[in-house]
Structures are given as C-alpha cells and as structure tokens.
Design a protein around this motif. Structure first.
Motif, PDB file in Angstrom:
ATOM      1  N   LYS A 231      43.210  58.804  43.812  1.00 55.21           N
ATOM      2  CA  LYS A 231      41.871  58.204  43.660  1.00 55.21           C
ATOM      3  C   LYS A 231      40.830  58.946  44.468  1.00 55.21           C
ATOM      4  O   LYS A 231      39.672  59.009  44.080  1.00 55.21           O
TER       5      LYS A 231
ATOM      6  N   VAL B 206      43.962  53.595  40.211  1.00 59.02           N
ATOM      7  CA  VAL B 206      43.340  52.298  40.535  1.00 59.02           C
ATOM      8  C   VAL B 206      44.293  51.163  40.175  1.00 59.02           C
ATOM      9  O   VAL B 206      44.752  51.065  39.036  1.00 59.02           O
TER      10      VAL B 206
ATOM     11  N   LEU C 231      41.724  45.474  45.375  1.00 57.42           N
ATOM     12  CA  LEU C 231      42.113  46.787  44.849  1.00 57.42           C
ATOM     13  C   LEU C 231      43.041  47.556  45.783  1.00 57.42           C
ATOM     14  O   LEU C 231      43.395  48.687  45.469  1.00 57.42           O
ATOM     15  N   ASN C 232      43.360  46.968  46.930  1.00 59.70           N
ATOM     16  CA  ASN C 232      44.248  47.698  47.838  1.00 59.70           C
ATOM     17  C   ASN C 232      45.463  46.840  48.181  1.00 59.70           C
ATOM     18  O   ASN C 232      45.333  45.751  48.742  1.00 59.70           O
TER      19      ASN C 232
ATOM     20  N   LYS D 297      38.413  53.513  44.769  1.00 59.08           N
ATOM     21  CA  LYS D 297      38.810  52.880  43.497  1.00 59.08           C
ATOM     22  C   LYS D 297      37.610  52.202  42.851  1.00 59.08           C
ATOM     23  O   LYS D 297      37.428  52.256  41.629  1.00 59.08           O
TER      24      LYS D 297
END
Ligand code: NAP
Ligand code: HSE
Length: 433
Positions: free
Chosen positions: A105, A132, A158-159, A205
C-alpha cells in the motif's frame, strides 16, 4: 480447456508470499474452472539460505529481484516484500512490459500517479487488491461492483494490527508492547510496525480508497493521521463509562467546497455500533453509495492466507484477461484534472471528548467553559470525578457538540495554558455512527 501457464516471478517469500505459493500449488477448483494455471518460475528473497515452508524447483530462489523481473519466462511480477526498493522494482517491471501484482500500500499510495500512468503507457497492468483490507475484495468492489455510484462517505477500520491491539487492550488482555509483539508474531504487522501504530498504514490505505471512491488526489502524508500510541487504558475506561469504544477509524467524505475530508485517528464510537464490534485483526468498511445506499464489507484485514487470497484474485483476473485477449483496464486509476485534493483537518466539524486534570477550586469550571464558549464550542456534558486525595486535583471530562477542529485546537491550547490545569488535555474525536 485453452489454458496457458502464466509464469510468476515473486519478489518476497515471507508471510504473504508463502501463502500465495501455497494457494497456487493447491489451485482451487474455482480457479481451475476459470482456465487459470500458474507456475512460480523465479523468486527473490533477502536471505536465500533460510529454509522455506514451500517447495519450489531447484535454483528458483535467489536474492536478485532484477533477475526475477527480467526472466523471459516471467509474465507477472508479484511484489510482496514491503521493502524500501519495492517502488523501483515495480517501476522496472512495468517498464519491462510485465504485469505487476503487489500488496504494497505504501508504494501504491505514494507513487500511484506515476505507476498507473506507466502501466497504461506500457499496456501493462498493476493490480493491488491485497494492499487494502487484506482479504476483503474492497478494491474490486469499488472499481466494478459499485461503479454506478457516487460514494458519499466511507468509514472504515483498515488496519488489522491496531484493531487487534485495541480489542485486546479493551478486554484488558495485556499492555501495549505485549500485544503489539503478539500482532507481529501472528504476521499482521508491517515489517516496520510503527507504520501500523502511527496510523500511516491506514492513511495510505485511505489514500488508495480515496483515489478510487472519491477521485481524490494525494498520498497518505497529505491526509490527517494520528495513531494509537498515546491511547491509555484510562481513555478506554472513560470511553466505556460513556457507552463508547475506541477504534482507529479511517473516514472520507465530500466537503461542500469540492474537496475530500479524509482523516485517520482514534475515535470513540458508540459501543453498540457495527464498527465498535469489529474485533481482533478484522477490518470493516461502511460505504454509502448514491444508488446502492449502505454497504458494509467485513473480513480478515491482515494475516497470511486472507492476504494471499487477495493477491491470487489479482492473478486470476490477469490470467482471464490474457485468456480472452483483453487489454489493460487501468484507465480508471489514472486521475484527471477533476481530481479533488484532501481538505485541511482544521476545517472538519467533529464531536470531541476532552479529559483534563485541574485544581479543585471555585471558578475553574467556569473559566474552562468560558474558553470553549469563546471559540463557539458547545458543551454536551461535563463529568467531574472525585478529588484526587494526593494531588488535590480533579479529573474533568467534557463531551462537546460538533465543533470545528480549528476552534477546538485553539481552545485546548488556551485551556492547557491556564495555571490550574495539570498536564495536557486528552482529546479524542467522537463519531456517532
Ligand atoms: P514479511 O513476512 O516480512 O516478508 C517479506 C519478504 O520480503 C521476505 O521473504 C523477505 O526475504 C523479502 N525481502 C525483504 N527485503 C528484500 C530485498 N531487499 N530483496 C529481496 N527480498 C526481500 O512481510 P509480509 O507480511 O509478507 O508483507 C509483504 C507485503 O505485503 C508488504 O508490502 C505488506 O505491507 C503487505 N501486506 C501484508 C499483510 C500481512 O498481513 N502480513 C497484509 C496485507 C498486505 P527473507 O524471507 O529472506 O527475509
Ligand atoms: N499491517 C497491516 C495491518 C497488514 O495490520 O492491517 C494488512 O495491510
């Protein structure tokens, strides 16, 4: 069956690379029905003496990425290192006319403009589904499934590493360093885990999703990013008492002046909300589309096989294009003059949780509320905890209504400069999803 074996050149055979080889070597029946056959012909790693968990042809593993890129039997270069030179390898592979698949990413977010244009120019492809949200097919969904929509807003976790950490910390299952080490051992964290905990992995991302969903131009460094490094168990406890849970959120939406508000930071979300209930390494993305309405994507956002699943989906897409003689389909990733910049966080309007320690004496609360009022910040609730017997101070929690970030920063700086406040005010943004 008109199947042609596609030669894969792999740079990186770590957590994700190993998973990709395992999936390719046990090709699913769904893959076989799509007439896809792959052969991993050459691999580059950092240390060729390490014993690998997968069996490859003798002599296939070396340490020279250029040898992989320029091998005539390699049609698709798969970059899975996360290493600093990855940008150069991807560029070199595209320049050599190879298709590229990556999970990187950082490279896509920071160098997307150049690399997508290069791929288009060379008639090649650059696919990045794994970059992502791990195994969730969010890139493909946005680029094709939701293409009929104007995306109005996007809220996401997103993590995987930080969500794992926040989940475990919220359950009281260990301290920050201990749980980060576990996330690393499970293969969720980046080679440099500060990318995860600083929020930059999620910001990169979000920059990629912003390009696709909002036609936004900018890198991870162009949007507001705050990590979880300073979140304390006392913040988690205070959130719980208010009926909230702290999550590292990625948020994007249009602004009235044609920009895109994009920010990554810890946020208090109502404990009964969907995003509050995304646990461990799982990711989720809530999208509102103009035609489709609300859509939620949920799944494993990190880890060996979920990520490898996304990489292989890109390989299958490339194989199908080759089988049908279709040309590259990268045009939508190349931004035009109408691309929108990311807005300044100071223009955002958000609700805030403030926690401060102040002297317990008459007039203190009045002065603080006066400072907030001066900046047109309206208070929703105030909680004063009992006096700390040793220090003679009290903890004050203030929850505000929506206010402009610029005003809030100014007010907090003024509060922290008062002689009766002890230490810096804790500020956590709130999202009532
Ligand atoms: P990893 O386990 O650390 O593996 C990295 C691999 O790259 C190793 O095989 C390493 O070789 C190789 N490598 C590193 N530097 C190299 C160099 N200079 N030349 C040649 N090879 C080199 O990392 P990973 O977790 O698989 O992540 C790989 C990529 O996937 C990263 O971009 C990451 O952001 C992305 N990603 C990871 C996940 C995940 O859950 N892990 C999820 C989504 C995306 P050695 O084996 O010899 O050390
Ligand atoms: N380190 C990343 C995460 C891997 O924890 O989400 C998936 O991109």
């Amino acid at each position: 069956m008109g199947e042609e074996r596609i030669g894969i050149g792999l740079i990186g055979l770590g957590t994700v690379g190993t998973g990709v080889v395992q999936i390719l070597q046990s090709a699913s029946s769904a893959m076989r029905r799509k007439d896809c056959a792959f052969e991993v012909v050459r691999v580059a790693v950092r240390d060729a003496s390490i014993k690998r968990q997968v069996q490859l042809a003798d002599g296939a593993i070396g340490t020279d990425p250029a040898a992989v890129i320029h091998d005539d039997n390699v049609q698709v270069v798969v970059e899975l290192t996360g290493a600093a030179p990855a940008y150069g390898w991807i560029k070199e592979a595209l320049s050599a006319g190879k298709d590229v698949v990556t999970a990187n990413k950082a490279v896509i977010a920071e160098h997307g403009d150049e690399l997508f244009a290069l791929a288009q120019d060379k008639g090649g492809d650059l696919l990045f589904e794994a970059a992502v949200a791990g195994g969730i097919p969010i890139i493909r969904s946005l680029r094709s499934g939701l293409v009929a929509n104007r995306v109005e807003s996007l809220y996401g976790i997103l993590n995987g590493t930080t969500n794992y950490m926040m989940t475990r910390m919220t359950r009281g299952e260990g301290d920050y360093d201990e749980i980060l080490a576990e996330a690393q051992a499970k293969g969720y964290a980046e080679p440099d885990p500060t990318m995860d905990v600083s929020g930059m992995d999620a910001a990169q991302k979000l920059a990629i999703l912003g390009r696709i969903a909002f036609h936004a131009t900018g890198t991870g460094s162009d949007l507001f990013c705050e990590g979880i490094e300073n979140i304390q168990s006392s913040d988690i406890e205070a959130a719980r008492e208010l009926g909230y849970t702290i999550k590292l959120l990625a948020i994007a939406k249009h602004t009235a002046d044609g920009k895109v508000e994009a920010r990554v930071h810890p946020a208090m979300v109502p404990s009964e909300s969907l995003l509050a209930n995304i646990h461990d390494e799982f990711n989720a993305i809530e999208i509102v589309g103009s035609a489709v309405g609300n859509q939620v994507f949920y799944g494993a956002g990190a880890g060996q096989m979920p990520t490898a699943s996304a990489v292989v989906s890109d390989l299958v897409e490339l194989a199908q294009r080759r089988n049908t003689g279709a040309t590259t389909a990268i045009g939508d990733m190349v931004l035009d003059d109408e691309a929108a910049p990311f807005a300044d966080i100071e223009d955002s309007i958000i609700r805030y949780f403030l926690r401060m320690r102040v002297a317990d004496r008459p007039g203190v609360l009045a002065q603080i509320t006066q400072l907030l009022a001066t900046d047109e910040i309206s208070i929703a609730s105030v909680i004063q905890k009992e006096r700390d017997l040793e220090g003679g101070t009290v903890q004050l929690i203030i929850v505000t209504h929506e206010a402009r970030e610029r005003s809030m920063r100014k007010a907090v700086a003024a509060i922290d400069a008062l002689d009766f406040t002890e230490g810096a005010t804790r500020l956590i943004r709130m999202e009532d999803l």
